[in-house]
Design a protein around this motif. Structure first.
Motif, PDB file in Angstrom:
ATOM      1  N   ASP A  90       0.812  -1.211   0.000  1.00  0.00           N
ATOM      2  CA  ASP A  90       0.000   0.000   0.000  1.00  0.00           C
ATOM      3  C   ASP A  90       0.851   1.270   0.000  1.00  0.00           C
ATOM      4  OD1 ASP A  90      -2.544  -1.274   0.029  1.00  0.00           O
ATOM      5  OD2 ASP A  90      -2.289  -1.694   2.168  1.00  0.00           O
ATOM      6  N   GLY A  91       2.181   1.104   0.027  1.00  0.00           N
ATOM      7  CA  GLY A  91       3.063   2.262  -0.017  1.00  0.00           C
ATOM      8  C   GLY A  91       3.379   2.863   1.337  1.00  0.00           C
ATOM      9  N   PHE A  92       3.211   2.093   2.423  1.00  0.00           N
ATOM     10  CA  PHE A  92       3.430   2.631   3.758  1.00  0.00           C
ATOM     11  C   PHE A  92       4.579   1.913   4.463  1.00  0.00           C
ATOM     12  CE2 PHE A  92      -0.949   3.798   2.829  1.00  0.00           C
ATOM     13  CZ  PHE A  92      -0.937   5.141   3.159  1.00  0.00           C
ATOM     14  N   TYR A  93       5.299   2.701   5.297  1.00  0.00           N
ATOM     15  CA  TYR A  93       6.431   2.190   6.063  1.00  0.00           C
ATOM     16  C   TYR A  93       6.033   1.990   7.516  1.00  0.00           C
ATOM     17  CZ  TYR A  93       9.586   3.564   2.233  1.00  0.00           C
ATOM     18  OH  TYR A  93      10.228   3.690   1.025  1.00  0.00           O
ATOM     19  N   SER A  94       6.441   0.875   8.085  1.00  0.00           N
ATOM     20  CA  SER A  94       6.201   0.657   9.507  1.00  0.00           C
ATOM     21  C   SER A  94       6.880   1.753  10.319  1.00  0.00           C
ATOM     22  CB  SER A  94       6.712  -0.719   9.937  1.00  0.00           C
ATOM     23  OG  SER A  94       8.095  -0.856   9.677  1.00  0.00           O
ATOM     24  N   GLN A  95       6.260   2.112  11.433  1.00  0.00           N
ATOM     25  CA  GLN A  95       6.658   3.174  12.355  1.00  0.00           C
ATOM     26  C   GLN A  95       6.395   4.577  11.806  1.00  0.00           C
ATOM     27  OE1 GLN A  95      10.180   2.553  14.764  1.00  0.00           O
ATOM     28  NE2 GLN A  95      10.409   0.438  14.007  1.00  0.00           N
ATOM     29  N   PHE A  96       5.853   4.660  10.580  1.00  0.00           N
ATOM     30  CA  PHE A  96       5.470   5.951  10.019  1.00  0.00           C
ATOM     31  C   PHE A  96       4.027   5.952   9.523  1.00  0.00           C
ATOM     32  CE2 PHE A  96      10.033   5.821   9.870  1.00  0.00           C
ATOM     33  CZ  PHE A  96      10.394   7.091  10.299  1.00  0.00           C
ATOM     34  N   ALA A  97       3.314   4.877   9.771  1.00  0.00           N
ATOM     35  CA  ALA A  97       1.890   4.775   9.449  1.00  0.00           C
ATOM     36  C   ALA A  97       1.252   3.895  10.519  1.00  0.00           C
ATOM     37  CB  ALA A  97       1.673   4.179   8.061  1.00  0.00           C
ATOM     38  N   PRO A  98       0.012   4.145  10.869  1.00  0.00           N
ATOM     39  CA  PRO A  98      -0.643   3.379  11.932  1.00  0.00           C
ATOM     40  C   PRO A  98      -1.001   1.963  11.498  1.00  0.00           C
ATOM     41  CG  PRO A  98      -2.193   4.902  10.931  1.00  0.00           C
ATOM     42  CD  PRO A  98      -0.845   5.211  10.328  1.00  0.00           C
ATOM     43  N   ASN A  99      -1.237   1.124  12.503  1.00  0.00           N
ATOM     44  CA  ASN A  99      -1.737  -0.235  12.303  1.00  0.00           C
ATOM     45  C   ASN A  99      -0.757  -1.173  11.605  1.00  0.00           C
ATOM     46  OD1 ASN A  99      -4.098   0.565  13.536  1.00  0.00           O
ATOM     47  ND2 ASN A  99      -5.224   0.849  11.619  1.00  0.00           N
ATOM     48  N   LEU A 100       0.529  -0.838  11.603  1.00  0.00           N
ATOM     49  CA  LEU A 100       1.553  -1.729  11.069  1.00  0.00           C
ATOM     50  C   LEU A 100       2.414  -2.230  12.217  1.00  0.00           C
ATOM     51  CD1 LEU A 100       2.787   0.216   7.900  1.00  0.00           C
ATOM     52  CD2 LEU A 100       1.353  -1.815   7.960  1.00  0.00           C
ATOM     53  N   PRO A 101       2.787  -3.529  12.224  1.00  0.00           N
ATOM     54  CA  PRO A 101       3.711  -4.019  13.258  1.00  0.00           C
ATOM     55  C   PRO A 101       5.003  -3.207  13.260  1.00  0.00           C
ATOM     56  CG  PRO A 101       2.763  -5.851  12.025  1.00  0.00           C
ATOM     57  CD  PRO A 101       2.356  -4.602  11.310  1.00  0.00           C
ATOM     58  N   GLU A 102       5.608  -3.080  14.431  1.00  0.00           N
ATOM     59  CA  GLU A 102       6.747  -2.172  14.606  1.00  0.00           C
ATOM     60  C   GLU A 102       7.854  -2.383  13.572  1.00  0.00           C
ATOM     61  OE1 GLU A 102       9.818  -0.704  18.138  1.00  0.00           O
ATOM     62  OE2 GLU A 102       8.740  -2.606  18.345  1.00  0.00           O
ATOM     63  N   TRP A 103       8.217  -3.638  13.316  1.00  0.00           N
ATOM     64  CA  TRP A 103       9.342  -3.910  12.426  1.00  0.00           C
ATOM     65  C   TRP A 103       8.897  -4.506  11.099  1.00  0.00           C
ATOM     66  CZ3 TRP A 103      13.420  -1.359  13.624  1.00  0.00           C
ATOM     67  CH2 TRP A 103      13.708  -1.084  14.964  1.00  0.00           C
ATOM     68  N   ASN A 104       7.679  -4.238  10.699  1.00  0.00           N
ATOM     69  CA  ASN A 104       7.186  -4.811   9.451  1.00  0.00           C
ATOM     70  C   ASN A 104       8.054  -4.399   8.261  1.00  0.00           C
ATOM     71  OD1 ASN A 104       4.849  -6.467   8.563  1.00  0.00           O
ATOM     72  ND2 ASN A 104       4.520  -4.758   7.159  1.00  0.00           N
ATOM     73  N   LEU A 105       8.530  -5.410   7.517  1.00  0.00           N
ATOM     74  CA  LEU A 105       9.356  -5.204   6.326  1.00  0.00           C
ATOM     75  C   LEU A 105      10.613  -4.395   6.631  1.00  0.00           C
ATOM     76  CD1 LEU A 105       6.493  -4.622   3.736  1.00  0.00           C
ATOM     77  CD2 LEU A 105       7.688  -6.751   4.285  1.00  0.00           C
ATOM     78  N   ARG A 106      11.183  -4.686   7.801  1.00  0.00           N
ATOM     79  CA  ARG A 106      12.475  -4.120   8.208  1.00  0.00           C
ATOM     80  C   ARG A 106      13.308  -5.238   8.811  1.00  0.00           C
ATOM     81  NH1 ARG A 106      12.509   1.528   8.710  1.00  0.00           N
ATOM     82  NH2 ARG A 106      10.454   2.499   8.531  1.00  0.00           N
ATOM     83  N   GLY A 107      14.590  -5.270   8.503  1.00  0.00           N
ATOM     84  CA  GLY A 107      15.439  -6.295   9.092  1.00  0.00           C
ATOM     85  C   GLY A 107      16.912  -6.033   8.835  1.00  0.00           C
ATOM     86  N   THR A 108      17.757  -6.638   9.684  1.00  0.00           N
ATOM     87  CA  THR A 108      19.210  -6.612   9.529  1.00  0.00           C
ATOM     88  C   THR A 108      19.667  -8.044   9.286  1.00  0.00           C
ATOM     89  OG1 THR A 108      19.459  -4.692  10.980  1.00  0.00           O
ATOM     90  CG2 THR A 108      21.399  -6.089  10.659  1.00  0.00           C
ATOM     91  N   PHE A 109      20.519  -8.247   8.293  1.00  0.00           N
ATOM     92  CA  PHE A 109      20.899  -9.592   7.883  1.00  0.00           C
ATOM     93  C   PHE A 109      22.424  -9.690   7.819  1.00  0.00           C
ATOM     94  CE2 PHE A 109      16.798  -8.400   6.293  1.00  0.00           C
ATOM     95  CZ  PHE A 109      15.992  -9.475   6.683  1.00  0.00           C
ATOM     96  N   ILE A 110      22.962 -10.720   8.465  1.00  0.00           N
ATOM     97  CA  ILE A 110      24.410 -10.922   8.519  1.00  0.00           C
ATOM     98  C   ILE A 110      24.797 -11.988   7.505  1.00  0.00           C
ATOM     99  CG2 ILE A 110      26.386 -11.429   9.974  1.00  0.00           C
ATOM    100  CD1 ILE A 110      24.741  -8.903  10.756  1.00  0.00           C
TER     101      ILE A 110
END
Length: 296
Positions: A164-184
């Motif tokens: 829908d074009g929205f980033y977690s932590q900048f739009a409501p009703n999205l899980p805190e880390w949705n589509l965010r991650g750090t990978f080693i």
């Protein structure tokens, strides 16, 4: 209620402003008086030259004042600066590189996202909702230095918008880390990340930036893209956005951040589910001239 129905420019702008204040980037720049004089004088002169050349009227001048006040009230200075100016700052910062040139960070980066190990043939799944919409995307590759050697345990931070074009932590009703991650990455610098293909989106248009876009007759679209930060000890931090072929806004991105070398080449996934893409990162070594903010 969906994030689309609830998200507002003022809310996302305020969040972006708060995040910038918390980032540590607001610390005073160590610049001597001559450099401050050079930059400030050039900026003021450029503004005055525009006024004189374009014969700006008092009503237009007062409209500018009112608009600048609204930019601050809406918390949209991070959005305005990142959309219209950051691409030039990024070009100056990375013009010396032999490896990947990178792209802008944008206003929606959050550090310290959940970390996972990954490697060739061992994909790690980015945090997402069980019913996350969108086409599955396996994003994989290798991190190397400009000498061609693999960079073991390189860190890849990935974040992007949902379908829908929205980033977690900048739009409501999205899980805190949705589509965010750090990978080693593994010992050979290989990584594989299971995510979704993001969609193109418009930057917020119900605030001051949207007001400017409407008044000027511009569009507000950004092409679909992945955001990344890639780092390894002894090498410069790479910040990048990667784009998808065929997007109608690759050629007229409102943020002017698309570069030909940043366009991916997705193929049908070998397991028949969604798409997969291979993209390698080449990092420059740190030198005495490397600015502090580019040191991993």
């Amino acid at each position: 209620m969906t994030p689309t129905e609830q998200a507002t420019a003022a809310a996302s702008g305020a969040a972006a402003t708060d995040r910038f204040r918390q980032s540590g980037k607001t610390a005073a720049v160590q610049a001597d008086q001559a450099r401050v004089n050079e930059l400030a004088s050039a900026l003021v002169k450029a503004a005055n030259d525009i006024i004189l050349e374009k014969k700006v009227t008092y009503p237009e001048f007062n409209a500018l004042k009112a608009w600048l006040i609204k930019v601050g009230e809406d918390g949209e200075w991070p959005l305005f600066l990142d959309v219209w100016l950051e691409h030039s700052v990024e070009e100056v910062a990375t013009e010396h590189r032999d490896g990947n040139k990178g792209s802008i960070e944008g206003p929606y980066y959050i550090p310290d996202s959940p970390s996972q190990q990954t490697g060739k043939g061992a994909p790690a799944k980015i945090s997402q909702r069980p019913d996350e919409k969108g086409t599955r995307l396996l994003f994989q590759g290798q991190v190397r230095g400009t000498d061609g050697k693999a960079l073991p345990n390189a860190k890849i931070e990935l974040w992007h918008a949902d379908e829908d074009g929205f980033y977690s932590q900048f739009a409501p009703n999205l899980p805190e880390w949705n589509l965010r991650g750090t990978f080693i990455a593994d010992e050979e610098g290989h990584f594989a990340i299971d995510t979704i293909q993001p969609a193109p989106y418009q930057i917020p248009t119900d605030g001051a930036c949207g007001q400017l876009i409407a008044a000027a007759g511009w569009h507000a679209w950004r092409p679909a893209h992945l955001h990344l930060k890639v780092s390894a000890p002894g090498h410069e931090l790479l910040t990048a956005q990667l784009y998808f072929p065929g997007d109608e806004h690759n050629d007229d991105d409102i943020a002017s951040a698309v570069k030909p070398e940043l366009i991916l080449d997705p193929q049908d996934a070998s397991d028949g589910h969604g798409k997969e893409v291979n993209y390698d990162f080449v990092l420059d070594p740190v030198s005495e001239e490397t600015p502090e903010h580019l040191r991993a």
